[in-house]
Design a protein around this motif. Structure first.
Motif, mmCIF file in Angstrom:
data_model
loop_
_atom_site.group_PDB
_atom_site.id
_atom_site.type_symbol
_atom_site.label_atom_id
_atom_site.label_comp_id
_atom_site.label_asym_id
_atom_site.label_seq_id
_atom_site.Cartn_x
_atom_site.Cartn_y
_atom_site.Cartn_z
ATOM 1 N N PHE A 1 26.499 45.358 34.902
ATOM 2 C CA PHE A 1 26.722 43.945 34.575
ATOM 3 C C PHE A 1 26.917 43.204 35.895
ATOM 4 O O PHE A 1 27.874 43.468 36.630
ATOM 5 N N TRP B 1 27.829 41.669 43.953
ATOM 6 C CA TRP B 1 28.531 42.889 44.394
ATOM 7 C C TRP B 1 29.548 43.313 43.348
ATOM 8 O O TRP B 1 29.755 42.620 42.368
ATOM 9 N N TRP B 2 30.116 44.480 43.576
ATOM 10 C CA TRP B 2 30.997 45.112 42.596
ATOM 11 C C TRP B 2 30.281 45.298 41.247
ATOM 12 O O TRP B 2 30.880 45.106 40.191
ATOM 13 N N SER C 1 29.490 47.571 38.856
ATOM 14 C CA SER C 1 29.879 48.938 38.477
ATOM 15 C C SER C 1 28.751 49.602 37.715
ATOM 16 O O SER C 1 28.102 48.975 36.874
ATOM 17 N N HIS D 1 29.995 51.415 42.561
ATOM 18 C CA HIS D 1 30.050 49.947 42.491
ATOM 19 C C HIS D 1 29.091 49.457 43.576
ATOM 20 O O HIS D 1 29.326 49.716 44.762
ATOM 21 N N MET E 1 42.770 48.424 40.760
ATOM 22 C CA MET E 1 41.552 47.602 40.712
ATOM 23 C C MET E 1 41.478 46.813 39.400
ATOM 24 O O MET E 1 40.884 45.745 39.334
ATOM 25 N N ALA F 1 39.584 43.447 38.366
ATOM 26 C CA ALA F 1 38.356 43.488 37.557
ATOM 27 C C ALA F 1 38.622 42.912 36.171
ATOM 28 O O ALA F 1 39.733 43.033 35.643
ATOM 29 N N ASP F 2 37.612 42.287 35.598
ATOM 30 C CA ASP F 2 37.727 41.587 34.315
ATOM 31 C C ASP F 2 38.780 40.483 34.390
ATOM 32 O O ASP F 2 39.487 40.199 33.416
ATOM 33 N N PRO G 1 41.370 38.535 37.595
ATOM 34 C CA PRO G 1 42.647 38.817 38.271
ATOM 35 C C PRO G 1 43.836 38.331 37.430
ATOM 36 O O PRO G 1 43.704 37.380 36.649
ATOM 37 N N VAL H 1 44.497 34.587 37.155
ATOM 38 C CA VAL H 1 43.583 33.778 36.344
ATOM 39 C C VAL H 1 43.998 33.857 34.865
ATOM 40 O O VAL H 1 43.993 32.856 34.146
ATOM 41 N N TYR I 1 47.050 31.752 34.590
ATOM 42 C CA TYR I 1 46.666 30.334 34.691
ATOM 43 C C TYR I 1 46.248 29.820 33.310
ATOM 44 O O TYR I 1 46.661 28.759 32.860
#
Ligand SMILES: Cc1cc2nc3c(=O)[nH]c(=O)nc-3n(C[C@H](O)[C@H](O)[C@H](O)COP(=O)(O)OP(=O)(O)OC[C@H]3O[C@@H](n4cnc5c(N)ncnc54)[C@H](O)[C@@H]3O)c2cc1C
Length: 404
Positions: free
Chosen positions: A136, A169-170, A172, A228, A379, A383-384, A386, A389, A392
């Motif tokens: 993804f 990037w990242w 997976s 990743h 991690m 991932a999915d 932070p 967020v 927030y």
């Protein structure tokens, strides 16, 4: 809210535990030795396919999909899946044996929910069969990707094709030789309203212009064979039919994809924490220092008691979120999903850290799963989404609820 498991679910849990005891625990050390050997990087452990065939034959396959899909998934609810995912979380590489590993699970959900019949035939069916793997591609190095509206990759219509340019990037799973398909998020219309600019498109990994730049390690762990990846998309062309759902629907799909994916991570984190608690309890009962067994030190009992409290709190919060998702859907459960996504990785980090400390040097070395658990939990604070967020958005929702 009723957290009593049905007979069917208890039976599934027992079968899964029996499968672990018969087929997985006896090879755990062998698989770890294989996977952590740099010479084997990006190669699956040779016994993996055999274990997958056994799991499929045992009906322990695609347990994550909350809707029956032919005879390839039992159609469990989120609440029913939770204890099963927790069991899988006890060994980091075990979810794939049951075709329940990220990011494939989220990608399968996207294709099952939003894919055309053609997408489902070409990509969902082999994914559900465990014949291929997927990635993804949303996050980009040059923009703050925790705000998905920042994503810059361009997806431009050119006749019967879309042309894609950008750097991801990242990603997976992107290093896995069996990874054959990527779901790529980008912008089809940068001038549309903020949440209508993005789209998602299917890009076969062997499409000309898709280049893997490098694998990214996480605190030195490569998570082989999935890895990743950093990936460049340089004038990548795909048929216009590869677009999922429609132009401008990328944000909507991303939201739909992340709800179940997030709670699955939390269920597995509880499994990691639970196993860490069991390991530290065992260690405390065996080890002697200054004339006393560790288990008799009050400070160690407190660490263990605190861990047990925190695991159970997180477990119940996860079940509560799962129950709400089953009854009211993912959107109506977003606050509970945010809560558990904040709570579970931080809880697991604390418990794993205590377990490492009680193990002394052994706790940070290769002879327990603790060091890799710690990295996986850390991690998952990023991932999915932070922590900040989720806070927030959760904070906004809570303030709205109590101020209107
Ligand atoms: C091991 C691993 C696997 C991953 N797998 C995938 C994958 O398969 N596919 C994929 O697309 N992505 C993947 N990701 C990427 C991950 O989802 C992103 O790293 C994450 O969304 C954060 O985006 P960013 O790295 O651009 O950080 P940024 O958006 O730059 O954010 C950095 C930090 O800023 C702070 N911050 C951001 N917003 C706020 C706010 N509102 N309030 C307060 N602080 C804030 C937070 O502390 C945050 O951690 C993976 C990441 C890791 C580490």
């Amino acid at each position: 809210m009723n957290f009593e498991y049905s007979e069917k679910n208890i039976e599934l849990q027992q079968r899964l535990i029996a499968f672990f005891e018969e087929h997985i625990l006896p090879v755990e050390e062998e698989v770890n030795t294989f996977l952590y050997n740099p010479d084997n990087r990006w190669k699956p452990w040779p016994g993996m396919e055999d274990l997958k065939a056994k799991a499929k034959a045992a009906g322990l396959w695609n347990l994550f999909l909350p809707k029956s899909y032919g005879n390839l998934s039992p159609g469990l609810t989120n609440l029913e899946y939770a204890p099963l995912a927790e069991i899988m979380g006890r060994i980091l590489w075990s979810s794939e044996i049951f075709n329940c590993s990220a990011p494939d699970t989220g990608n399968m959900e996207v294709l099952a929910k939003y894919g055309s019949p053609e997408h489902q035939k070409q990509w969902l069916a082999p994914l559900m069969n465990g014949e291929i793997r997927s990635a993804f591609l949303m996050t980009e190095p040059q923009v703050a990707s925790s705000d998905a509206t920042n994503i810059e990759t361009s997806i431009v219509k050119d006749g019967d094709e879309y042309v894609i340019n950008g750097t991801k990037w990242w990603s997976s799973g992107g290093m896995n030789p069996d990874c054959k398909i990527a779901i790529v998020m980008g912008k089809t219309d940068p001038d549309a309203s903020r949440h209508q600019q993005q789209s998602m498109v299917l890009v076969p990994m062997d499409t000309p212009g898709l280049k893997i730049i490098r694998p990214l390690s996480v605190f030195g762990f490569y998570d082989s064979p999935e890895g990743h990846a950093e990936i460049v998309l340089d004038n990548v062309r795909v048929p216009k039919e590869n677009l999922i759902l429609g132009e401008g629907k990328g944000f909507e799909i991303a939201q739909g994809r992340l709800g179940p994916g997030r709670i699955h991570h939390c269920m597995r984190l509880i499994g990691m924490a639970q196993r860490s608690l069991e390991l530290m309890s065992k260690r405390a009962a065996e080890r002697i220092a200054f004339g006393k067994t560790f288990k008799d030190y009050s400070s160690i009992r407190q660490e263990i008691a605190q861990s047990q409290c925190e695991i159970e709190q997180a477990r119940l919060l996860t079940l509560s979120a799962a129950d709400r998702m089953d009854k009211l859907g993912n959107k109506a459960s977003k606050d509970l999903i945010a809560m558990i996504k904040i709570v579970a990785p931080n809880m697991a980090l604390k418990v794993i850290d205590r377990a490492m400390q009680i193990h002394g040097g052994k706790g940070v070395g290769p002879d327990t799963p603790l060091a890799h658990f710690f990295v996986a939990a850390r991690m998952l604070r990023l991932a999915d989404g932070p922590d900040e967020v989720h806070m927030y958005q959760l904070g906004k929702s809570v303030i709205k609820k109590y101020s209107e």
